[in-house]
Design a protein around this motif. Structure first.
Motif, PDB file in Angstrom:
ATOM      1  N   UNK A 260       0.823  -1.212   0.000  1.00 51.25           N
ATOM      2  CA  UNK A 260       0.000   0.000   0.000  1.00 51.25           C
ATOM      3  C   UNK A 260       0.858   1.264   0.000  1.00 51.25           C
ATOM      4  N   UNK A 261       1.930   1.244   0.782  1.00 50.79           N
ATOM      5  CA  UNK A 261       2.731   2.472   0.931  1.00 50.79           C
ATOM      6  C   UNK A 261       3.970   2.473   0.039  1.00 50.79           C
ATOM      7  N   UNK A 262       4.171   1.403  -0.742  1.00 49.36           N
ATOM      8  CA  UNK A 262       5.325   1.339  -1.643  1.00 49.36           C
ATOM      9  C   UNK A 262       4.995   2.078  -2.941  1.00 49.36           C
ATOM     10  N   UNK A 263       5.139   3.383  -2.909  1.00 53.98           N
ATOM     11  CA  UNK A 263       4.751   4.224  -4.049  1.00 53.98           C
ATOM     12  C   UNK A 263       5.875   4.427  -5.053  1.00 53.98           C
ATOM     13  N   UNK A 264       7.072   3.966  -4.717  1.00 53.47           N
ATOM     14  CA  UNK A 264       8.219   4.207  -5.597  1.00 53.47           C
ATOM     15  C   UNK A 264       8.971   5.473  -5.239  1.00 53.47           C
ATOM     16  N   UNK A 265       8.426   6.266  -4.322  1.00 51.31           N
ATOM     17  CA  UNK A 265       9.082   7.503  -3.901  1.00 51.31           C
ATOM     18  C   UNK A 265       9.867   7.320  -2.611  1.00 51.31           C
ATOM     19  N   UNK A 266       9.873   6.088  -2.091  1.00 51.13           N
ATOM     20  CA  UNK A 266      10.641   5.824  -0.882  1.00 51.13           C
ATOM     21  C   UNK A 266      11.376   4.502  -1.049  1.00 51.13           C
ATOM     22  N   UNK A 267      12.318   4.247  -0.154  1.00 50.21           N
ATOM     23  CA  UNK A 267      13.068   2.992  -0.192  1.00 50.21           C
ATOM     24  C   UNK A 267      12.632   2.130   0.985  1.00 50.21           C
ATOM     25  N   UNK A 268      12.271   0.882   0.660  1.00 47.73           N
ATOM     26  CA  UNK A 268      11.799  -0.050   1.680  1.00 47.73           C
ATOM     27  C   UNK A 268      12.724  -1.264   1.723  1.00 47.73           C
ATOM     28  N   UNK A 269      13.152  -1.633   2.923  1.00 49.73           N
ATOM     29  CA  UNK A 269      14.002  -2.818   3.114  1.00 49.73           C
ATOM     30  C   UNK A 269      13.392  -3.665   4.218  1.00 49.73           C
ATOM     31  N   UNK A 270      13.394  -4.967   4.016  1.00 47.35           N
ATOM     32  CA  UNK A 270      12.880  -5.886   5.039  1.00 47.35           C
ATOM     33  C   UNK A 270      13.966  -6.872   5.446  1.00 47.35           C
ATOM     34  N   UNK A 271      13.880  -7.372   6.673  1.00 49.13           N
ATOM     35  CA  UNK A 271      14.724  -8.474   7.139  1.00 49.13           C
ATOM     36  C   UNK A 271      13.776  -9.497   7.739  1.00 49.13           C
ATOM     37  N   UNK A 272      13.764 -10.711   7.146  1.00 47.63           N
ATOM     38  CA  UNK A 272      12.739 -11.698   7.474  1.00 47.63           C
ATOM     39  C   UNK A 272      13.354 -13.074   7.711  1.00 47.63           C
ATOM     40  N   UNK A 273      12.608 -13.917   8.396  1.00 47.50           N
ATOM     41  CA  UNK A 273      13.047 -15.291   8.665  1.00 47.50           C
ATOM     42  C   UNK A 273      11.867 -16.245   8.509  1.00 47.50           C
ATOM     43  N   UNK A 274      11.687 -16.817   7.293  1.00 45.23           N
ATOM     44  CA  UNK A 274      12.390 -16.514   6.047  1.00 45.23           C
ATOM     45  C   UNK A 274      11.611 -15.471   5.253  1.00 45.23           C
ATOM     46  N   UNK A 276       9.037 -14.911   2.906  1.00 39.83           N
ATOM     47  CA  UNK A 276       7.945 -15.787   2.479  1.00 39.83           C
ATOM     48  C   UNK A 276       7.465 -15.466   1.072  1.00 39.83           C
ATOM     49  N   UNK A 277       7.375 -14.188   0.750  1.00 40.93           N
ATOM     50  CA  UNK A 277       6.958 -13.780  -0.589  1.00 40.93           C
ATOM     51  C   UNK A 277       7.874 -12.673  -1.070  1.00 40.93           C
ATOM     52  N   UNK A 278       8.148 -12.681  -2.353  1.00 39.44           N
ATOM     53  CA  UNK A 278       9.015 -11.658  -2.927  1.00 39.44           C
ATOM     54  C   UNK A 278       8.165 -10.494  -3.417  1.00 39.44           C
ATOM     55  N   UNK A 279       8.495  -9.300  -2.936  1.00 39.43           N
ATOM     56  CA  UNK A 279       7.748  -8.101  -3.266  1.00 39.43           C
ATOM     57  C   UNK A 279       8.538  -7.240  -4.241  1.00 39.43           C
ATOM     58  N   UNK A 280       7.879  -6.839  -5.299  1.00 39.39           N
ATOM     59  CA  UNK A 280       8.557  -6.046  -6.322  1.00 39.39           C
ATOM     60  C   UNK A 280       8.845  -4.639  -5.795  1.00 39.39           C
ATOM     61  N   UNK A 281      10.058  -4.158  -6.056  1.00 41.86           N
ATOM     62  CA  UNK A 281      10.438  -2.809  -5.660  1.00 41.86           C
ATOM     63  C   UNK A 281      10.874  -2.693  -4.220  1.00 41.86           C
ATOM     64  N   UNK A 282      11.014  -3.831  -3.524  1.00 44.26           N
ATOM     65  CA  UNK A 282      11.406  -3.831  -2.115  1.00 44.26           C
ATOM     66  C   UNK A 282      12.616  -4.741  -1.928  1.00 44.26           C
ATOM     67  N   UNK A 283      13.613  -4.266  -1.203  1.00 45.97           N
ATOM     68  CA  UNK A 283      14.802  -5.068  -0.905  1.00 45.97           C
ATOM     69  C   UNK A 283      14.517  -5.949   0.304  1.00 45.97           C
ATOM     70  N   UNK A 284      14.657  -7.261   0.125  1.00 52.22           N
ATOM     71  CA  UNK A 284      14.332  -8.201   1.202  1.00 52.22           C
ATOM     72  C   UNK A 284      15.568  -9.023   1.574  1.00 52.22           C
ATOM     73  N   UNK A 285      15.818  -9.118   2.870  1.00 50.74           N
ATOM     74  CA  UNK A 285      16.985  -9.830   3.395  1.00 50.74           C
ATOM     75  C   UNK A 285      16.507 -11.073   4.126  1.00 50.74           C
ATOM     76  N   UNK A 286      17.145 -12.194   3.831  1.00 50.24           N
ATOM     77  CA  UNK A 286      16.802 -13.465   4.474  1.00 50.24           C
ATOM     78  C   UNK A 286      17.749 -13.697   5.651  1.00 50.24           C
ATOM     79  N   UNK A 287      17.193 -13.878   6.842  1.00 50.86           N
ATOM     80  CA  UNK A 287      18.001 -14.129   8.038  1.00 50.86           C
ATOM     81  C   UNK A 287      18.713 -15.473   7.913  1.00 50.86           C
ATOM     82  N   UNK A 288      19.980 -15.492   8.293  1.00 53.25           N
ATOM     83  CA  UNK A 288      20.758 -16.737   8.280  1.00 53.25           C
ATOM     84  C   UNK A 288      21.611 -16.779   9.542  1.00 53.25           C
ATOM     85  N   UNK A 289      21.082 -17.391  10.586  1.00 49.96           N
ATOM     86  CA  UNK A 289      21.773 -17.402  11.880  1.00 49.96           C
ATOM     87  C   UNK A 289      23.080 -18.187  11.834  1.00 49.96           C
TER      88      UNK A 289
END
Length: 484
Positions: A260-274, A276-289
């Motif tokens: 909803x808020x990913x308008x392309x005018x901001x930068x969004x980064x996530x860190x997740x474990x794991x 689960x879904x790949x979101x276009x236009x968002x940088x996603x980091x997979x936790x690896x302990x």
């Protein structure tokens, strides 16, 4: 040329969808020690196999040997048990068994059946005398199949091969992933194995990529929650927490929010474990302990990437909480989850982690608690009178809600009376008065009391609205909420 005894052949045809036809060359030969089948039965067999079949007499001992070999091929006989009743099969043998056509067909059949039921998880549960397969449908466990104990090793090896796990390692838990295609759907399955007394317990979490396309407006939030939530997620900085137990839809809500808020005018980064879904236009980091990349380390690196919006899969410890709060205080909008019973409990959970109350009150701007309840099946819904016992459980007067809706049970809902789920929501907006309560060290009850005074609609109240609307039942409300 493969041979087979007719009774065993008939057993295989009816045994959970396993058909031996895949292992037969043309034409198969069926051996009988006694009378040959009648002409009609022969015609049925030829029709099933789709080829010419020869029917021949053979000595009993020869047939018994062939049956023994066939059973070993279908599902390895677990010979050679040690003193504790454990079996040691080498990896090469397990690999061959797992790649055997009937085992492949069996596992695929179980997965397809679970997906047809819209299951969220598939459980392979080994017991002493059999292998039980259950799946979680709309949050409730449902029995799927019960297989003989002799297939335990082959089935677990097949699933582990699909997930690219070590089939020879049965002493330690393992985690993997399966990409599975069913029709036009591409599904991701998270695989978890756990060694048990009677074999490895395996759980597959099914992730449907199409589910991520659900928008925030489609989650079923009441009007008096969706409006303020849409406003608060547009704030330039602060922490927004989503709380609830495992399987309550927190990740779906967060992904829908980011979309909803990913308008392309901001930068969004996530860190997740794991992830689960790949979101276009968002940088996603997979936790690896295993390599030291936990939530705290990932979050520490994220803030150096000049993000506007940060999503942390879960706040599990004080270090992650401190970095998230610091990020919020330095101009970032941070989303994360906590496992608490309600929205007010999230504040006390942070306090229990050792976070100073002034940091909590100055960084947290909203907490949304949620649950999922089963929806009454629209095909078998009926109107019934609420019982005294149900009214007592809901803590209401029987006259307040004399008639309720319930599902009778039909083929479309598997005779459960329910089909699908919907969300229950509780949105706690951190006002100045609530900040004052937090700053003074107020507990969850004090925070909730102030929030209710300001108009908070609790999970139980939202659930009761769904009951009055004829969407869910008293049993579901009691199962997933508490009176508050």
């Amino acid at each position: 040329m493969h041979t087979l005894n007719l009774p065993i052949f008939n057993q295989l045809l009816s045994d959970k969808g396993i058909a031996p036809v895949e292992t037969f060359p043309e034409p198969p030969r069926l051996l009988f020690a006694d009378t040959l089948p009648e002409i009609e039965d022969r015609a049925k067999i030829r029709f099933i196999l789709g080829s010419q079949v020869s029917f021949e007499h053979a000595e009993q001992h020869k047939i018994e040997n062939l049956i023994k070999k066939w059973r070993a091929k279908l599902s390895p006989e677990l010979d050679g048990a040690d003193e504790d009743g454990n079996f040691n099969l080498d990896s090469e043998y397990l690999d061959e068994a797992a790649n055997d056509a009937p085992i492949i067909r069996m596992v695929n059949h179980l997965m397809d059946r679970s997906l047809d039921l819209s299951a969220s998880d598939i459980h392979f549960e080994p017991e002493e005398k059999h292998l039980k397969i259950r799946c979680r449908v709309d949050g409730v466990m449902v029995d799927l199949e019960t297989l003989p104990a002799s297939v335990k090793a082959a089935v677990s090896s097949r699933v582990k091969l699909m997930a690219r796990l070590d089939i020879g390692e049965k002493r330690l838990p393992q985690d993997g992933r399966i990409q599975y295609k069913m029709g036009s759907k591409n599904l991701d399955m998270r695989v978890s194995t756990l060694p048990g007394v009677h074999g490895e317990s395996i759980v597959l979490r099914i992730l449907d990529r199409s589910d991520v396309n659900v928008s925030l407006d489609q989650l079923g939030m009441p009007e008096d929650i969706i409006k303020p939530y849409n406003n608060v997620i547009k704030q330039p900085h602060g922490i927004i927490l989503v709380t609830g137990p495992t399987g309550s839809g927190k990740t779906t809500s967060l992904y829908a929010t980011l979309e909803k808020i990913n308008t392309g005018k901001n930068k969004t980064i996530t860190v997740e474990d794991p992830v689960e879904y790949q979101l276009e236009g968002i940088t996603q980091i997979h936790v690896n302990s295993k390599i030291g990349l936990n939530f705290a380390a990932g979050l520490r690196s994220i803030v150096r990437q000049d993000p506007d919006i940060i999503m942390v899969g879960e706040i599990r410890d004080a270090e992650t909480a401190e970095i998230a709060i610091e990020s919020a205080l330095t101009g970032h909008l941070v989303f994360s989850t906590l496992h608490t019973n309600d929205a007010a409990g999230a504040i006390t959970r942070l306090q229990d982690m050792g976070i100073d109350t002034y940091l909590i009150s100055s960084s947290v701007i909203a907490v949304m608690a949620q649950r999922l309840v089963r929806r009454i099946c629209s095909h078998c819904i009926e109107t019934v009178q609420i019982s005294e016992e149900e009214a007592e459980l809901l803590e209401i007067n029987q006259q307040e809600c004399p008639d309720i809706k319930r599902g009778k049970g039909c083929e479309r809902c598997g005779n459960t009376g329910y089909k699908g789920r919907l969300g229950l929501y509780e949105l706690l907006l951190i006002s100045d008065d609530i900040r004052h309560v937090i700053g003074n060290g107020g507990d969850a009850n004090a925070i909730r009391k102030q929030a209710v005074k300001e108009g908070l609609r609790t999970l139980r109240k939202d659930a009761m609205e769904k009951l009055y609307q004829g969407i869910t039942t008293p049993e579901e409300i009691v199962r997933v909420t508490r009176a508050n």
